[in-house]
Design a protein around this motif. Structure first.
Motif, PDB file in Angstrom:
ATOM      1  N   ASN A 281      42.070  55.187  44.172  1.00  0.00           N
ATOM      2  CA  ASN A 281      42.071  54.921  42.725  1.00  0.00           C
ATOM      3  C   ASN A 281      40.642  54.740  42.233  1.00  0.00           C
ATOM      4  O   ASN A 281      40.105  53.633  42.210  1.00  0.00           O
ATOM      5  CB  ASN A 281      42.901  53.673  42.412  1.00  0.00           C
ATOM      6  N   PHE A 282      40.015  55.862  41.886  1.00  0.00           N
ATOM      7  CA  PHE A 282      38.650  55.798  41.367  1.00  0.00           C
ATOM      8  C   PHE A 282      38.710  55.311  39.920  1.00  0.00           C
ATOM      9  O   PHE A 282      39.511  55.790  39.115  1.00  0.00           O
ATOM     10  CB  PHE A 282      38.002  57.167  41.426  1.00  0.00           C
ATOM     11  N   ILE A 452      33.850  44.994  32.193  1.00  0.00           N
ATOM     12  CA  ILE A 452      34.605  44.108  33.085  1.00  0.00           C
ATOM     13  C   ILE A 452      35.999  44.646  33.358  1.00  0.00           C
ATOM     14  O   ILE A 452      36.596  44.377  34.406  1.00  0.00           O
ATOM     15  CB  ILE A 452      34.679  42.680  32.490  1.00  0.00           C
ATOM     16  N   ARG A 453      36.542  45.444  32.451  1.00  0.00           N
ATOM     17  CA  ARG A 453      37.875  46.010  32.661  1.00  0.00           C
ATOM     18  C   ARG A 453      37.881  46.973  33.849  1.00  0.00           C
ATOM     19  O   ARG A 453      38.881  47.078  34.567  1.00  0.00           O
ATOM     20  CB  ARG A 453      38.342  46.726  31.394  1.00  0.00           C
ATOM     21  N   ALA A 457      40.085  46.550  37.224  1.00  0.00           N
ATOM     22  CA  ALA A 457      40.933  47.657  37.689  1.00  0.00           C
ATOM     23  C   ALA A 457      40.725  47.922  39.182  1.00  0.00           C
ATOM     24  O   ALA A 457      41.686  48.191  39.917  1.00  0.00           O
ATOM     25  CB  ALA A 457      40.638  48.917  36.883  1.00  0.00           C
ATOM     26  N   ILE A 458      39.476  47.863  39.662  1.00  0.00           N
ATOM     27  CA  ILE A 458      39.209  48.060  41.097  1.00  0.00           C
ATOM     28  C   ILE A 458      39.848  46.942  41.900  1.00  0.00           C
ATOM     29  O   ILE A 458      40.506  47.186  42.927  1.00  0.00           O
ATOM     30  CB  ILE A 458      37.689  48.110  41.349  1.00  0.00           C
ATOM     31  N   LEU A 459      39.663  45.689  41.470  1.00  0.00           N
ATOM     32  CA  LEU A 459      40.235  44.558  42.193  1.00  0.00           C
ATOM     33  C   LEU A 459      41.755  44.631  42.213  1.00  0.00           C
ATOM     34  O   LEU A 459      42.392  44.321  43.239  1.00  0.00           O
ATOM     35  CB  LEU A 459      39.768  43.246  41.548  1.00  0.00           C
ATOM     36  N   THR A 460      42.341  45.082  41.131  1.00  0.00           N
ATOM     37  CA  THR A 460      43.799  45.206  41.052  1.00  0.00           C
ATOM     38  C   THR A 460      44.321  46.261  42.014  1.00  0.00           C
ATOM     39  O   THR A 460      45.276  46.039  42.760  1.00  0.00           O
ATOM     40  CB  THR A 460      44.233  45.560  39.614  1.00  0.00           C
ATOM     41  N   SER A 461      43.677  47.447  42.027  1.00  0.00           N
ATOM     42  CA  SER A 461      44.166  48.560  42.851  1.00  0.00           C
ATOM     43  C   SER A 461      43.989  48.292  44.331  1.00  0.00           C
ATOM     44  O   SER A 461      44.799  48.719  45.149  1.00  0.00           O
ATOM     45  CB  SER A 461      43.449  49.859  42.463  1.00  0.00           C
TER      46      SER A 461
END
Length: 616
Positions: A281-282, A452-453, A457-461
């Motif tokens: 998930n880039f 920051i979004r 998104a990286i931390l979530t994926s």
């Protein structure tokens, strides 16, 4: 014997054997049957007798050439005249575009008549060696060629193996002696018996018995000689059949060449990122992707080089992966080369050669590259293929060019990546590097994530946790990690495998950062690199170049990432350590250290200002 496209232009070429002569071999009682008898029987033929230095014993200088060398010379001499088995093998090896005139010798050859040729070694060779050794006491002698003719000689077996596959292209006559040859002390032997004179497995072939011994089987005093009647009869038959057969071959060759000329050579290779680690998930990087796309405008007919520069772990490789995936239909072929060091880069070329040959097995050039044992030779051939006319829609990705050969870099492992570019000024080249001093083409800086979004998104994926955008501890964590993709991915990988809350993770991060990094799981998308390892590589390299700059970086790590400038640091130099006093001694010393830190993307020099800022 061969024929050109003109049916009346028949050519007979005759080659003597060991210790022979281009005239004496064919002469007896002053009758040279090639000159005195054969022309009237085959009036439309030109007859050539080719001589070479193949003495096995002599009072003069001995030839040091091997039989293959003689075959190669024969082909060259025939081309000069015109402008067979060993010469034909060499002719077969000549590819289109490389010694094409040599290849035409095979194409124009219709029939071959071997006269007592020891294809599997002669039974008299061992005695000949003994005689050679005795003779060498009195005269100069050389047994190189005789060794090739020993029974079961490895070299002869190789020749047989090479001739058999092409034997169907010719009408072959294997003449053999019927009578033994007298040698010293009244002994008589069959020098080349039938079993040795006939090539086993040869197609379109016929054995021919000559009623003579080995020395006289090619010497005919008159047309009434039984041997001449046999040989002449076979040659006349070949002469009658050759023009039509050879004419048909050349017509077929012309059709093939015309078809090839009308078909555009295919340089396409299916897209593949096999072996390249990529994130599932880039996130983000829309601005950088747009800059790369804009830089690569054009069809590749003029070379374009784009360089992605940034700190290790900032996401350069994943940015390059995302770009080639999104634009794979724009390019005829995309090749990924690992430039971690020069040896790794060469091995990437070897993998590339095998992949190319698999897709284009009819290409002689790519076959040469795939079969080459020397990686340097592979690199040369692949660069040649990339330089071919019309082959300009490819893209090369040179990943991890972090140690370029530049002035001042004394590292023996450093190398110049430009030496691996194709010679033709065409195609598209994308480079990822930590070095800002590598100034090749257009530079796209890859910096930390600002939005920051994107960090959320990286931390979530990577963590598999949900609703992090509404979690205050998650927002505190991504602010702490400050937009560094590798740090965010490392944290997410850890959180995906434990039940630790984000609040506890943030506390562990602040109290024991190094231990936390060492206990985090491996990251495939970052080639198993831990965050600490990535940063440590940059720090070690800085220390090796300028120890004072490394110490400045360590000092800076205790402060917030706010603007600093030379006058500010110089004002606090009183009573400072020696290394710090050296850096702020004057602006030249300060700028030297700052340039090195900027080179590794750990600080940035603010535009239109004398200030700089610690980034992470």
């Amino acid at each position: 014997m061969d024929s050109s496209s003109l049916q009346k232009d028949l050519i007979l070429r005759l080659i003597h054997g060991l210790n022979g002569h281009h005239e004496k071999t064919w002469t007896t009682n002053n009758v040279n049957w090639l000159r005195d008898l054969l022309p009237s029987d085959i009036p439309n033929a030109r007859i050539f007798s080719w001589g070479y230095d193949a003495n096995t014993h002599s009072t003069s200088q001995i030839s040091g050439q091997y039989l293959y060398d003689h075959a190669r010379t024969l082909v060259s001499d025939l081309c000069l005249k015109r402008r067979l088995a060993k010469a034909l093998i060499h002719s077969e090896a000549a590819r289109r575009g490389a010694l094409e005139e040599h290849r035409s010798i095979k194409l124009s050859t219709y029939g071959i008549l071997f006269m007592g040729t020891p294809h599997q070694g002669g039974s008299g060779v061992h005695l000949g060696e003994l005689m050679l050794k005795v003779a060498s006491i009195f005269v100069t002698a050389d047994d190189k060629i005789l060794k090739h003719l020993e029974r079961d000689s490895e070299w002869l077996q190789q020749q047989l193996g090479q001739y058999a596959p092409i034997s169907n292209d010719f009408v072959t006559k294997f003449a053999y002696e019927m009578f033994p040859t007298r040698i010293a002390l009244g002994t008589a032997i069959m020098v080349v018996p039938q079993a040795s004179a006939v090539v086993p497995g040869a197609t379109n072939a016929e054995p021919v018995a000559i009623p003579a011994d080995h020395l006289n089987m090619v010497k005919f005093a008159s047309r009434q000689s039984r041997g001449y009647e046999t040989v002449s009869g076979h040659l006349q038959l070949l002469a009658e059949e050759a023009p039509e057969a050879i004419g048909a071959r050349w017509e077929e060759q012309d059709r093939i060449r015309n078809a090839q000329a009308n078909v555009k050579e295919d340089f396409t290779v299916p897209f593949s990122l096999s072996g390249i680690s990529e994130t599932e998930n880039f996130v983000g990087r829309k601005e950088e992707l747009a800059k790369i796309k804009e830089a690569f405008q054009g069809d590749g007919s003029l070379r374009t080089v784009v360089l992605l520069h940034g700190l290790g772990g900032i996401g350069k490789t994943q940015l390059a992966v995302t770009f080639v995936k999104e634009h794979r239909d724009t390019y005829s072929a995309i090749f990924w080369l690992n430039g971690k060091n020069e040896d790794t880069l060469k091995q990437s070329f070897a993998v590339m050669a095998n992949r190319l040959y698999k897709e284009h097995p009819s290409s002689a050039l790519l076959r040469m590259a795939a079969e080459a044992k020397d990686v340097d030779q592979i690199v040369v051939i692949i660069r040649q293929w990339l330089s071919a006319k019309g082959n300009h829609r490819w893209m090369l990705v040179f990943d991890n060019i972090d140690n370029p050969k530049l002035p001042g870099n004394e590292d023996p492992q450093a190398y110049d990546v430009r030496l691996y570019f194709p010679e033709a000024y065409q195609g598209s080249i994308l480079i990822t590097t930590r070095s800002s001093r590598l100034k090749i083409g257009k530079v796209v800086s890859v910096r930390k994530l600002v939005d920051i979004r994107e960090s959320i998104a990286i931390l979530t994926s990577t963590s598999g946790r949900v609703n992090l955008d509404r979690d205050t501890h998650a927002i505190d964590l991504v602010n702490q990690l400050d937009g560094l993709p590798l740090a965010l991915t490392t944290a997410g990988a850890y959180l995906s495998q434990v039940s630790t809350s984000l609040e506890d993770y943030l506390r562990h991060y602040r109290t024991s950062w190094l231990k936390l990094q060492q206990t985090s799981p491996d990251l495939l998308s970052y080639e198993d690199r831990a965050l600490y390892t990535t940063w440590n590589l940059s720090f070690k390299h800085i220390q090796s170049q300028n120890e004072s700059a490394g110490n400045l970086l360590r000092l800076w790590a205790y402060f917030d990432n706010q603007d600093v400038w030379f006058q500010l640091l110089a004002a606090g130099s009183e009573g400072s350590p020696v290394w710090f006093a050296k850096i702020v001694y004057d602006e030249l010393s300060f700028n030297k250290a700052i340039r090195l830190l900027c080179d590794h993307a750990l600080i940035e020099s603010l535009e239109m200002s004398e200030k700089c800022r610690w980034l992470y």
